[in-house]
Design a protein around this motif. Structure first.
Motif, mmCIF file in Angstrom:
data_model
loop_
_atom_site.group_PDB
_atom_site.id
_atom_site.type_symbol
_atom_site.label_atom_id
_atom_site.label_comp_id
_atom_site.label_asym_id
_atom_site.label_seq_id
_atom_site.Cartn_x
_atom_site.Cartn_y
_atom_site.Cartn_z
ATOM 1 N N LEU B 98 -53.920 -7.436 -7.262
ATOM 2 C CA LEU B 98 -54.438 -6.967 -5.971
ATOM 3 C C LEU B 98 -55.764 -7.646 -5.644
ATOM 4 O O LEU B 98 -55.988 -8.107 -4.523
ATOM 5 C CB LEU B 98 -54.600 -5.443 -5.999
ATOM 6 C CG LEU B 98 -55.119 -4.821 -4.709
ATOM 7 C CD1 LEU B 98 -54.116 -5.015 -3.576
ATOM 8 C CD2 LEU B 98 -55.418 -3.346 -4.888
ATOM 9 N N ALA B 99 -56.635 -7.722 -6.660
ATOM 10 C CA ALA B 99 -57.947 -8.333 -6.439
ATOM 11 C C ALA B 99 -57.796 -9.791 -6.035
ATOM 12 O O ALA B 99 -58.448 -10.261 -5.093
ATOM 13 C CB ALA B 99 -58.792 -8.208 -7.705
ATOM 14 N N LEU B 100 -56.916 -10.529 -6.725
ATOM 15 C CA LEU B 100 -56.743 -11.945 -6.413
ATOM 16 C C LEU B 100 -56.084 -12.146 -5.053
ATOM 17 O O LEU B 100 -56.438 -13.072 -4.317
ATOM 18 C CB LEU B 100 -55.915 -12.626 -7.507
ATOM 19 C CG LEU B 100 -56.714 -13.029 -8.748
ATOM 20 C CD1 LEU B 100 -55.783 -13.510 -9.850
ATOM 21 C CD2 LEU B 100 -57.719 -14.123 -8.411
ATOM 22 N N LEU B 101 -55.129 -11.272 -4.718
ATOM 23 C CA LEU B 101 -54.478 -11.400 -3.408
ATOM 24 C C LEU B 101 -55.483 -11.146 -2.285
ATOM 25 O O LEU B 101 -55.478 -11.833 -1.260
ATOM 26 C CB LEU B 101 -53.296 -10.430 -3.303
ATOM 27 C CG LEU B 101 -52.061 -10.813 -4.118
ATOM 28 C CD1 LEU B 101 -51.011 -9.718 -4.047
ATOM 29 C CD2 LEU B 101 -51.475 -12.141 -3.642
ATOM 30 N N LEU B 102 -56.358 -10.170 -2.482
ATOM 31 C CA LEU B 102 -57.397 -9.900 -1.485
ATOM 32 C C LEU B 102 -58.349 -11.087 -1.389
ATOM 33 O O LEU B 102 -58.680 -11.549 -0.295
ATOM 34 C CB LEU B 102 -58.188 -8.642 -1.872
ATOM 35 C CG LEU B 102 -57.549 -7.307 -1.505
ATOM 36 C CD1 LEU B 102 -58.350 -6.159 -2.107
ATOM 37 C CD2 LEU B 102 -57.466 -7.146 0.003
ATOM 38 N N PHE B 103 -58.773 -11.588 -2.557
ATOM 39 C CA PHE B 103 -59.686 -12.730 -2.573
ATOM 40 C C PHE B 103 -59.047 -13.919 -1.865
ATOM 41 O O PHE B 103 -59.698 -14.633 -1.102
ATOM 42 C CB PHE B 103 -60.056 -13.090 -4.013
ATOM 43 C CG PHE B 103 -60.931 -14.308 -4.112
ATOM 44 C CD1 PHE B 103 -62.281 -14.227 -3.809
ATOM 45 C CD2 PHE B 103 -60.400 -15.542 -4.458
ATOM 46 C CE1 PHE B 103 -63.084 -15.352 -3.862
ATOM 47 C CE2 PHE B 103 -61.198 -16.674 -4.517
ATOM 48 C CZ PHE B 103 -62.547 -16.577 -4.228
ATOM 49 N N ASN B 104 -57.747 -14.126 -2.107
ATOM 50 C CA ASN B 104 -57.019 -15.222 -1.479
ATOM 51 C C ASN B 104 -57.078 -15.120 0.046
ATOM 52 O O ASN B 104 -57.369 -16.097 0.738
ATOM 53 C CB ASN B 104 -55.571 -15.191 -1.974
ATOM 54 C CG ASN B 104 -54.728 -16.287 -1.364
ATOM 55 O OD1 ASN B 104 -55.207 -17.385 -1.146
ATOM 56 N ND2 ASN B 104 -53.476 -15.978 -1.084
ATOM 57 N N SER B 105 -56.833 -13.921 0.561
ATOM 58 C CA SER B 105 -56.868 -13.733 2.015
ATOM 59 C C SER B 105 -58.274 -13.964 2.568
ATOM 60 O O SER B 105 -58.450 -14.608 3.596
ATOM 61 C CB SER B 105 -56.415 -12.320 2.366
ATOM 62 O OG SER B 105 -55.056 -12.160 2.042
ATOM 63 N N PHE B 106 -59.282 -13.432 1.851
ATOM 64 C CA PHE B 106 -60.658 -13.578 2.325
ATOM 65 C C PHE B 106 -61.108 -15.037 2.244
ATOM 66 O O PHE B 106 -61.825 -15.528 3.116
ATOM 67 C CB PHE B 106 -61.608 -12.689 1.511
ATOM 68 C CG PHE B 106 -61.322 -11.213 1.666
ATOM 69 C CD1 PHE B 106 -60.631 -10.733 2.770
ATOM 70 C CD2 PHE B 106 -61.747 -10.287 0.713
ATOM 71 C CE1 PHE B 106 -60.365 -9.381 2.930
ATOM 72 C CE2 PHE B 106 -61.483 -8.933 0.870
ATOM 73 C CZ PHE B 106 -60.791 -8.483 1.974
ATOM 74 N N TYR B 107 -60.676 -15.721 1.186
ATOM 75 C CA TYR B 107 -61.017 -17.141 1.001
ATOM 76 C C TYR B 107 -60.549 -17.943 2.210
ATOM 77 O O TYR B 107 -61.315 -18.705 2.809
ATOM 78 C CB TYR B 107 -60.342 -17.632 -0.286
ATOM 79 C CG TYR B 107 -60.570 -19.081 -0.644
ATOM 80 C CD1 TYR B 107 -61.815 -19.532 -1.050
ATOM 81 C CD2 TYR B 107 -59.522 -20.003 -0.607
ATOM 82 C CE1 TYR B 107 -62.020 -20.850 -1.407
ATOM 83 C CE2 TYR B 107 -59.709 -21.333 -0.965
ATOM 84 C CZ TYR B 107 -60.962 -21.748 -1.368
ATOM 85 O OH TYR B 107 -61.151 -23.065 -1.718
ATOM 86 N N ALA B 108 -59.291 -17.755 2.606
ATOM 87 C CA ALA B 108 -58.750 -18.489 3.752
ATOM 88 C C ALA B 108 -59.484 -18.107 5.036
ATOM 89 O O ALA B 108 -59.813 -18.969 5.853
ATOM 90 C CB ALA B 108 -57.255 -18.213 3.891
ATOM 91 N N ALA B 109 -59.771 -16.818 5.206
ATOM 92 C CA ALA B 109 -60.421 -16.355 6.432
ATOM 93 C C ALA B 109 -61.844 -16.900 6.545
ATOM 94 O O ALA B 109 -62.271 -17.358 7.619
ATOM 95 C CB ALA B 109 -60.432 -14.826 6.477
ATOM 96 N N VAL B 110 -62.591 -16.880 5.430
ATOM 97 C CA VAL B 110 -63.976 -17.354 5.457
ATOM 98 C C VAL B 110 -64.023 -18.859 5.705
ATOM 99 O O VAL B 110 -64.802 -19.338 6.544
ATOM 100 C CB VAL B 110 -64.697 -16.980 4.136
ATOM 101 C CG1 VAL B 110 -66.027 -17.706 4.020
ATOM 102 C CG2 VAL B 110 -64.910 -15.469 4.063
#
Lengths: 132, 126
Positions: B98-110
């Motif tokens: 879950l943490a990595l999937l969230l980080f993945n989404s935020f990484y792309a958005a940022v």
């Protein structure tokens, strides 16, 4: 229901069991280049953001990117991107249900490699040539 | 025995709550990427080591700015979908996944927000 206990069952053979084959390596490289490109994207966003900031800061970043190591990373990034794009093209062809014959698969794998190396060289010759 | 019609089953989308969108958008962005990647790479190589004024001058052309923005959005979208599959394949702990999937989404958005801001700022000559 009977209690389910984890037992030491034989696992299905994994990657290291098989003799490496071209198509198998291409599949691994496709995923690896994808992950590498995701890491590389942060460098390019940094580079473009620096260009939007100030002359001094961009000069500093350009010096880093223009060093031999920076150029090597960018050369690797461009090859990975071209290789991943051509690999994706193979997947798009397979998505139409075509190209599954062993001969075709092998041929496309070789064409992918040859294409990624030659297009990378072409890109840098043309890209550098366009600079004034 | 289920009383649901086949159509109802399809509309319900099951426990995954999604259908083929992930697979489909991976292909849509892949097709969009094919021409955009060529433009993107050419832009980088042509401006590597160039002065800031040269980058700004190129981006003053709306066609260049729009193509670069489209390239970044399409590539980052594709990147997020691809990394999601890699995480789902290799990370099995629920919390870590879950943490990595969230980080993945935020990484792309940022990255997307930062790069679009940079492109627009230079294109508008600010």
């Amino acid at each position: 229901m009977a209690e389910t206990k984890p037992t030491a069952r034989p696992l299905s053979p994994h990657l290291q069991i098989y003799r490496p084959m071209l198509t198998m390596m291409m599949s691994i490289i496709h995923r690896l280049t994808g992950v590498a490109l995701a890491l590389g994207m942060v460098l390019l966003v940094w580079w473009l953001s620096a260009a939007a900031m100030s002359d001094d800061y961009f000069n500093l970043v350009q010096e880093l990117f223009g060093s031999w190591f920076g150029k090597l990373v960018m050369l690797g990034f461009s090859w990975a991107l071209i290789h991943h794009a051509l690999g994706g093209l193979r997947h798009l062809i397979w998505d139409t249900g075509r190209g599954f014959e062993l001969k075709t698969v092998e041929l496309m794998a070789r064409a992918n490699l040859a294409g990624s190396f030659s297009l990378t060289i072409l890109l840098w010759i043309v890209g550098y040539g366009a600079r004034t | 025995m289920s009383l649901r019609t086949p159509l109802g089953t399809v509309r319900g989308l099951g426990s995954a709550k999604t259908g083929t969108e992930h697979w489909w958008m991976q292909r849509v962005t892949a097709i969009a990427n094919l021409p955009l990647v060529g433009f993107f790479l050419y832009f980088i190589v042509a401006h590597l080591g160039a002065p800031r004024s040269a980058v700004v001058a190129s981006l003053a052309n709306p066609l260049v700015a729009i193509l670069l923005a489209l390239a970044m959005v399409s590539m980052l979208w594709h990147m997020r979908l691809g990394l999601q599959v890699v995480i789902e394949d290799y990370v099995h702990g629920a919390a870590a996944k879950l943490a990595l999937l969230l980080f993945n989404s935020f990484y792309a958005a940022v990255l997307g927000a930062a790069v679009l801001y940079a492109i627009l700022k230079m294109s508008f000559g600010l």
